[in-house]
Motif scaffolding. Structure first.
Motif, PDB file in Angstrom:
ATOM      1  N   VAL A  27       0.414   6.333  -1.886  1.00  0.00           N
ATOM      2  CA  VAL A  27       0.678   6.651  -3.292  1.00  0.00           C
ATOM      3  C   VAL A  27       0.891   5.385  -4.106  1.00  0.00           C
ATOM      4  CG1 VAL A  27       2.390   7.661  -4.857  1.00  0.00           C
ATOM      5  CG2 VAL A  27       1.542   8.985  -2.919  1.00  0.00           C
ATOM      6  N   LEU A  28       1.657   4.448  -3.565  1.00  0.00           N
ATOM      7  CA  LEU A  28       1.918   3.198  -4.278  1.00  0.00           C
ATOM      8  C   LEU A  28       0.630   2.415  -4.531  1.00  0.00           C
ATOM      9  CD1 LEU A  28       5.179   2.058  -2.459  1.00  0.00           C
ATOM     10  CD2 LEU A  28       4.991   2.959  -4.783  1.00  0.00           C
ATOM     11  N   LYS A  29      -0.338   2.543  -3.643  1.00  0.00           N
ATOM     12  CA  LYS A  29      -1.621   1.867  -3.830  1.00  0.00           C
ATOM     13  C   LYS A  29      -2.513   2.592  -4.842  1.00  0.00           C
ATOM     14  CE  LYS A  29      -1.968  -0.357   0.725  1.00  0.00           C
ATOM     15  NZ  LYS A  29      -2.715  -0.444   2.010  1.00  0.00           N
ATOM     16  N   GLU A  30      -2.334   3.908  -4.960  1.00  0.00           N
ATOM     17  CA  GLU A  30      -3.245   4.703  -5.780  1.00  0.00           C
ATOM     18  C   GLU A  30      -2.835   4.811  -7.246  1.00  0.00           C
ATOM     19  OE1 GLU A  30      -3.333   8.410  -3.732  1.00  0.00           O
ATOM     20  OE2 GLU A  30      -4.450   7.608  -2.004  1.00  0.00           O
ATOM     21  N   MET A  46       6.198  -4.755  -1.685  1.00  0.00           N
ATOM     22  CA  MET A  46       4.784  -4.458  -1.933  1.00  0.00           C
ATOM     23  C   MET A  46       3.877  -5.434  -1.171  1.00  0.00           C
ATOM     24  SD  MET A  46       5.020  -1.779  -3.768  1.00  0.00           S
ATOM     25  CE  MET A  46       6.662  -1.443  -3.120  1.00  0.00           C
ATOM     26  N   GLN A  47       4.259  -6.700  -1.152  1.00  0.00           N
ATOM     27  CA  GLN A  47       3.463  -7.685  -0.420  1.00  0.00           C
ATOM     28  C   GLN A  47       3.431  -7.364   1.070  1.00  0.00           C
ATOM     29  OE1 GLN A  47       5.497 -11.281  -1.640  1.00  0.00           O
ATOM     30  NE2 GLN A  47       4.071 -11.666  -3.332  1.00  0.00           N
ATOM     31  N   HIS A  48       4.551  -6.902   1.601  1.00  0.00           N
ATOM     32  CA  HIS A  48       4.628  -6.560   3.028  1.00  0.00           C
ATOM     33  C   HIS A  48       3.644  -5.459   3.378  1.00  0.00           C
ATOM     34  CE1 HIS A  48       6.540  -6.064   6.988  1.00  0.00           C
ATOM     35  NE2 HIS A  48       6.357  -4.761   6.806  1.00  0.00           N
ATOM     36  N   PHE A  49       3.467  -4.482   2.470  1.00  0.00           N
ATOM     37  CA  PHE A  49       2.592  -3.343   2.748  1.00  0.00           C
ATOM     38  C   PHE A  49       1.216  -3.471   2.081  1.00  0.00           C
ATOM     39  CE2 PHE A  49       6.786  -1.469   3.622  1.00  0.00           C
ATOM     40  CZ  PHE A  49       6.526  -0.930   4.873  1.00  0.00           C
ATOM     41  N   GLY A  50       0.928  -4.629   1.522  1.00  0.00           N
ATOM     42  CA  GLY A  50      -0.378  -4.872   0.933  1.00  0.00           C
ATOM     43  C   GLY A  50      -0.653  -4.039  -0.305  1.00  0.00           C
ATOM     44  N   VAL A  51       0.369  -3.773  -1.101  1.00  0.00           N
ATOM     45  CA  VAL A  51       0.220  -2.992  -2.333  1.00  0.00           C
ATOM     46  C   VAL A  51       0.058  -3.952  -3.509  1.00  0.00           C
ATOM     47  CG1 VAL A  51       1.303  -1.331  -3.900  1.00  0.00           C
ATOM     48  CG2 VAL A  51       1.598  -1.090  -1.415  1.00  0.00           C
ATOM     49  N   ALA A  52      -1.050  -3.831  -4.220  1.00  0.00           N
ATOM     50  CA  ALA A  52      -1.338  -4.754  -5.326  1.00  0.00           C
ATOM     51  C   ALA A  52      -1.121  -4.113  -6.696  1.00  0.00           C
ATOM     52  CB  ALA A  52      -2.782  -5.242  -5.221  1.00  0.00           C
ATOM     53  N   THR A  53      -0.628  -2.906  -6.753  1.00  0.00           N
ATOM     54  CA  THR A  53      -0.408  -2.192  -8.014  1.00  0.00           C
ATOM     55  C   THR A  53       0.585  -2.949  -8.898  1.00  0.00           C
ATOM     56  OG1 THR A  53      -0.739  -0.116  -6.822  1.00  0.00           O
ATOM     57  CG2 THR A  53       0.274   0.028  -9.001  1.00  0.00           C
TER      58      THR A  53
END
Length: 284
Positions: A27-30, A46-53
């Motif tokens: 969800v955080l990515k979308e 976010m960086q830990h999980f590769g989320v760029a949002t």
């Protein structure tokens, strides 16, 4: 055309990053935007999980205009994820105005459940959690804190508090003082839940205050307190009677039954007539 934008209320880890759910990461990515309590803290997550949002700030001090900016983005069709620094948003964390505003506008608000310090502590406390009352943080000053605790003295549901390291000793001291009439009342202290130095304590309110004071490490970290609910008057009377029977048995070894019963009733507050009847039954 119906607005398909959604507001997602996303739980994040309270310590152990492995507690982050795959659905939360997806969800955080979308979404188009993440509203975070502290963007500096959340950026590392976010960086830990590769989320760029993109991240934007949303906290207790956000103005009405800042809340409206997020609502306008939802109305314009952008889905948003709301996160706090740790755990489930809105549970002693910001977000109420945004969620309420989204609901009022007909925006769909969806939970992405996950970690919650409140639920985690209750589940392992060993104290009844079929009914509980969440009080968040107690007042910072002792006088107001004791006043709040006194108002909860007869609450029969378990009561849950959050507490910070610089106030934990003072708060437990006030709890012990306020509940001095029932010093056996239990409290569960959960420290640093899911983190490396996690520790638990279960005991009386007096013992808990002593436990924190016995080791400076016990006062470090973030805390959840689960206070046992008050017993119904009938239960308290029954407990007093059972304690009185035990005491009267021992006293009766050296004293007359009448004197043993009188002393046991005085010490425990049990009803003398009921205690005497039980002792007579045992002697038959």
């Amino acid at each position: 055309m119906q607005n398909e934008a959604k507001l997602f209320v996303v739980a994040t880890p309270i310590g152990n990053l492995e507690d982050m759910s795959p659905r939360a990461v997806a969800v955080l990515k979308e979404v188009e935007l993440i509203a975070a309590e502290d963007t500096r803290h959340s950026k590392r997550l976010m960086q830990h999980f590769g989320v760029a949002t993109p991240l934007t700030s949303h906290h207790d001090f956000s103005s009405a205009a800042e809340v409206q900016r997020l609502l306008d983005a939802l109305v314009a069709g952008s889905s948003i994820a709301l996160i706090s620094d740790a755990g489930t948003p809105l549970i002693a964390d910001p977000g109420y105005q945004l969620v309420a505003g989204a609901r009022a506008l007909g925006i769909e608000v969806l939970p992405i459940p996950g970690p919650s310090a409140l639920v985690a502590a209750l589940s392992v406390s060993g104290i009844a959690c079929d009914r509980f009352r969440f009080e968040g943080f107690l007042p910072a000053k002792s006088a107001q804190r004791r006043k709040r605790l006194e108002a909860l003295a007869h609450e029969q549901a378990s009561v849950v508090f959050y507490e910070s390291p610089h106030r934990i000793a003072a708060s437990l001291g006030d709890i012990a003082a306020v509940f001095s009439a029932t010093p056996e009342r239990r409290i569960f202290v959960a420290r640093e839940l899911t983190k490396k130095f996690e520790s638990h304590f279960l005991g009386s309110v007096v013992e808990a205050a002593a436990w924190v004071g016995a080791d400076e490490n016990n006062a470090r970290g973030e805390f959840v307190l689960v206070l046992e609910g008050a017993k119904e008057e009938g239960d308290e009377q029954q407990d007093a009677l059972l304690r009185a029977v035990e005491i009267a048995r021992k006293l009766a070894q050296e004293l007359s039954m009448k004197r043993a019963v009188a002393l046991a009733a005085e010490l425990t507050g049990a009803r003398k007539n009921a205690l005497y009847a039980l002792m007579l039954e045992e002697s038959d």
